[in-house]
Structure formats: C-alpha cells, structure tokens
Scaffold this motif. Sequence first.
Motif, PDB file in Angstrom:
ATOM      1  N   UNK A   8       0.847  -0.835   0.131  1.00  0.00           N
ATOM      2  CA  UNK A   8      -0.316  -0.164  -0.130  1.00  0.00           C
ATOM      3  C   UNK A   8       0.726   1.445  -0.471  1.00  0.00           C
ATOM      4  N   UNK A   9       1.902   1.436   1.064  1.00  0.00           N
ATOM      5  CA  UNK A   9       2.853   1.871   0.876  1.00  0.00           C
ATOM      6  C   UNK A   9       3.247   2.510  -0.636  1.00  0.00           C
ATOM      7  N   UNK A  10       3.526   1.367  -1.524  1.00  0.00           N
ATOM      8  CA  UNK A  10       4.644   1.381  -2.276  1.00  0.00           C
ATOM      9  C   UNK A  10       3.977   2.109  -3.590  1.00  0.00           C
ATOM     10  N   UNK A  11       2.302   1.422  -3.588  1.00  0.00           N
ATOM     11  CA  UNK A  11       0.912   2.510  -4.206  1.00  0.00           C
ATOM     12  C   UNK A  11       1.406   4.348  -4.033  1.00  0.00           C
ATOM     13  N   UNK A  12       0.615   4.498  -2.957  1.00  0.00           N
ATOM     14  CA  UNK A  12       0.883   5.929  -2.439  1.00  0.00           C
ATOM     15  C   UNK A  12       2.142   6.358  -2.905  1.00  0.00           C
ATOM     16  N   UNK A  13       3.399   5.718  -3.375  1.00  0.00           N
ATOM     17  CA  UNK A  13       4.575   6.310  -3.450  1.00  0.00           C
ATOM     18  C   UNK A  13       4.456   7.012  -4.545  1.00  0.00           C
ATOM     19  N   UNK A  14       4.121   5.372  -6.042  1.00  0.00           N
ATOM     20  CA  UNK A  14       3.459   6.063  -6.952  1.00  0.00           C
ATOM     21  C   UNK A  14       2.802   7.341  -7.485  1.00  0.00           C
ATOM     22  N   UNK A  15       1.259   6.867  -6.850  1.00  0.00           N
ATOM     23  CA  UNK A  15       0.982   8.445  -6.568  1.00  0.00           C
ATOM     24  C   UNK A  15       1.001   9.771  -6.409  1.00  0.00           C
ATOM     25  N   UNK A  16       2.221   9.614  -5.350  1.00  0.00           N
ATOM     26  CA  UNK A  16       3.050  10.798  -5.470  1.00  0.00           C
ATOM     27  C   UNK A  16       3.987  11.286  -6.713  1.00  0.00           C
ATOM     28  N   UNK A  17       4.261  10.730  -7.585  1.00  0.00           N
ATOM     29  CA  UNK A  17       5.346  10.537  -8.871  1.00  0.00           C
ATOM     30  C   UNK A  17       3.954   9.883  -9.700  1.00  0.00           C
ATOM     31  N   UNK A  18       3.030  10.420  -9.913  1.00  0.00           N
ATOM     32  CA  UNK A  18       2.260  10.330 -10.753  1.00  0.00           C
ATOM     33  C   UNK A  18       2.775  10.117 -12.518  1.00  0.00           C
ATOM     34  N   UNK A  19       3.464  11.827 -12.333  1.00  0.00           N
ATOM     35  CA  UNK A  19       3.271  11.857 -14.155  1.00  0.00           C
ATOM     36  C   UNK A  19       4.835  10.562 -14.916  1.00  0.00           C
ATOM     37  N   UNK A  20       5.896  10.648 -13.616  1.00  0.00           N
ATOM     38  CA  UNK A  20       6.964   9.684 -13.902  1.00  0.00           C
ATOM     39  C   UNK A  20       6.174   8.037 -14.097  1.00  0.00           C
ATOM     40  N   UNK A  21       5.075   8.334 -12.977  1.00  0.00           N
ATOM     41  CA  UNK A  21       4.602   6.947 -13.313  1.00  0.00           C
ATOM     42  C   UNK A  21       3.419   6.131 -13.943  1.00  0.00           C
ATOM     43  N   UNK A  22       3.030   7.261 -14.783  1.00  0.00           N
ATOM     44  CA  UNK A  22       2.584   7.069 -15.801  1.00  0.00           C
ATOM     45  C   UNK A  22       2.880   7.102 -17.609  1.00  0.00           C
ATOM     46  N   UNK A  23       4.102   7.752 -17.513  1.00  0.00           N
ATOM     47  CA  UNK A  23       4.575   7.171 -18.072  1.00  0.00           C
ATOM     48  C   UNK A  23       5.143   6.157 -18.365  1.00  0.00           C
ATOM     49  N   UNK A  24       5.907   5.630 -17.376  1.00  0.00           N
ATOM     50  CA  UNK A  24       6.373   3.958 -17.202  1.00  0.00           C
ATOM     51  C   UNK A  24       5.230   2.952 -18.216  1.00  0.00           C
ATOM     52  N   UNK A  25       4.210   3.550 -17.099  1.00  0.00           N
ATOM     53  CA  UNK A  25       3.383   2.533 -17.401  1.00  0.00           C
ATOM     54  C   UNK A  25       2.715   2.610 -19.275  1.00  0.00           C
ATOM     55  N   UNK A  26       3.133   3.904 -19.915  1.00  0.00           N
ATOM     56  CA  UNK A  26       2.731   3.787 -21.360  1.00  0.00           C
ATOM     57  C   UNK A  26       3.714   3.321 -21.896  1.00  0.00           C
ATOM     58  N   UNK A  27       4.671   3.106 -21.617  1.00  0.00           N
ATOM     59  CA  UNK A  27       5.930   2.452 -22.175  1.00  0.00           C
ATOM     60  C   UNK A  27       5.838   0.907 -21.584  1.00  0.00           C
ATOM     61  N   UNK A  28       5.538   0.234 -20.976  1.00  0.00           N
ATOM     62  CA  UNK A  28       5.312  -0.997 -20.474  1.00  0.00           C
ATOM     63  C   UNK A  28       4.069  -0.790 -21.191  1.00  0.00           C
ATOM     64  N   UNK A  29       2.896  -0.777 -21.428  1.00  0.00           N
ATOM     65  CA  UNK A  29       1.247  -0.584 -22.165  1.00  0.00           C
ATOM     66  C   UNK A  29       1.884  -0.639 -24.132  1.00  0.00           C
ATOM     67  N   UNK A  30       2.841  -0.608 -24.688  1.00  0.00           N
ATOM     68  CA  UNK A  30       3.011  -0.602 -26.059  1.00  0.00           C
ATOM     69  C   UNK A  30       3.117  -1.873 -25.801  1.00  0.00           C
TER      70      UNK A  30
END
Length: 401
Positions: A8-30
Amino acid sequence: MKTFDVIKFSFNALLERKTRAILVILGIMVGPLIVVSLVATIQGFDIGLNQQLTNFFSPLNIYLAPKSQGTLNQYVIDGVSHLPGVKAVVPYYLIPAYIDTPKGLEATVVFSMDISDINLVMPGLKLQSGSLPSPNSFDELDVGYYIANPQYSGQPTYHTGQIMVVYLINPEGERISKTFVVIGQLAQIASFGGANFNQALYAPFSLGQSICGTNYAGAIVVASSPSEVEGLANIIKEKYGNYVQVTSSQQILNLVNEEISSFEALLVVAGVASFVVAFFTVLATMITSVVERTREIGLLMSLGFERRQVMLMFLSEATIMGIIGGGIGTIGGYFSSFLLASIASNSFEGRGGAFNVVPSISVEQLVFIFLTIIAITTVAGLIPAYRASKIEPAKALRYEV
C-alpha cells in the motif's frame, strides 16, 4: 509493518510521482498492445483464409498445371482418369479475352469448364442471380462479381439478361469476336494465387473446346476420399511429373500455414523487442527513483523498516506498474485488433477478394502475455530494489541529491 502495508505504501509512492509513473506505464503497455493486436489479427486471418480455401475448393481436389507455361494434353487427362482412387478428372480452359465496353476494351479471362462438374470441384461457387450456362451452349456465360459490380465508379456493368461482345484470343494469338448472353452473375469470391475470380467470365466446356481443342490450361483431379488425396498426388507426380505440376488442396493449405507461421515468427521478434524496451524503461526509472529517494530510504530504515521491506517496497512499485501497464496494453490490444482486422478486410476487398478477417486470440494467450509483461517488469525492478535495500541508513540521511 505488514506486507500488505508495504505494498500500500508503494502504491501511494507511485501516486505521489504520478507523472513519472504514467509515462512508465505507457511504455510498458506498448509491448502487450502491439503483440496482442497483431497476434489476434494474424490468427484471425489464418482461420479465415483456411475457411475460405476449404469452403470454396473441395478438399478432395488435386490440381494439375502444365510445365513450362505450355498446355495440358489429352494423353495426361486420359492416363490420370484411369488411376485407382480417381473419382473424376475435370479439364478446364483459361482463354485471354477482352470485353467490348462503351468505354473501350476491358481485359478479362474466360474460365471454361464442364458445367456439370463445377459444383464437384468448386462447391463454394455461388450465384448472385440467374443460372449457370447450358452445358453445350456457345453463346451463354456468367459474369464475375466485379464485372456486374465494378470496383470503381463509372465502369461499365453487365448483369443477367444483357448482351456482351467479347474478343477471345486463341492459341495462335488471333482475336475471335463472339456475342454472348449473360444468364447469371456470381457472388463475390476470395481470390488466391494471383487469380482474380471476380473479374472472370464463366463459360461451358464446349466454348473452350471450340477455341483451344484439347490444349487445356489445366485440370482438377477429384479423389474418391480424403485419405487417398496425398497418395494419388504422389502417383501422378511419379507417372506424369515430366509434364505437369501437381498440387493438392492440403498442400496449398500447408503452404499458406507455413507462410503465416513465418510471419508470426516476426511477431515474436517484435514482441521481444517491445518487452525489452519495457524492461529497460522500468529498470532505468527505478534506479533513478532509488537515487532520488536515498534520504527517504534512510529515514524509513531509521524508523524501523527492515531491508527486505525496503526491497519489497521498490519491487512492488515495479510490479504494480507492470500490472497496470500490462492490463491496459492487453485489453487495448484486443480491441485494437478489431480495427486492424477491419483495415485488413478492406485491403483484401480492394485487391479482388471477398475476405472478412475476424480477430482470434485465446484467453490462455491473453493471460500468458499479461503475466509475461508483469514478470518482465518485476525482474527489471529486482536490481534497483536490491540496491535500495543495501543502502546504509546513516549515509542515506546525509545524502544530497
């Protein structure tokens, strides 16, 4: 702290850095998006093509074509017809021709075959209107789908009941003018091997015989049963291999499947490449994140976080991004395959085929692709997570980014 709390702490850490997380997720989903959409489209194409071939042509067929662009003579036809396991031998003519239209001559080919055998060798041949020509007629014919329904606006059309003037080219290259009555028009047919059945004219055997005599363009041998097809094809090759090329319906299917398998191999390369990109994207991002959060790691460890919990925290971040990116990519790829299939279907229609590609991919394949991308992102997070767990709290608290 419990394992669930760490995640849960890890998920919150991603939300705090959501711009970077979104960009990485986009790279993964390709990766899964490309792989799923292409695999589903290619498999749908494979299934559709096999259905078209087996529905239009009889699986009992063996096709004989003359070698060296010559013609097939009566000697071969008579010899093959007496072989054991032969139900019928149906010779045919392909006569080059031109239709005399108000806008000039239109190139076509006259396919001439015994009308009584046409349903035996081509069970998928369907009439859109009218009827088949009389077996002994010299002035009746059917028109292919694109002659009755042109692909381009402004082209002349010919329908049932109309008169058509056709210039036939005989074996000597002479032009013979004949007038025909169109008594039927065929439904759209998928074209294979470069033959555009939709642009052809269909006439009785008697017409071809009057133009070309016993110089046949080819013949279709019908075996008595499916089990005899391959054996009969081999016998024909042994006896008449110097005169004809022999191909069975099953060999055509095998050839098609081999070509598609080769193309699927390219998909594996594309999939591996996209997954490798996802791996290094996650690896680089997580290493950067560890460096930037060194002081945070030191603070957490000074507050009681164990090294394995720190490792689990960063590993969880990589896995969570893999789950989200892989899930979106897999689902998006499935729906994207319908768009690709639609484009492919339109492409085949524009090239003279009646081919509807329907995407096909199993649940097992979707799950495998999804789990693969999760595994890749998790493995990519191992090195940064291990590196984070080895940071000394005292040094980390003094670290300046």
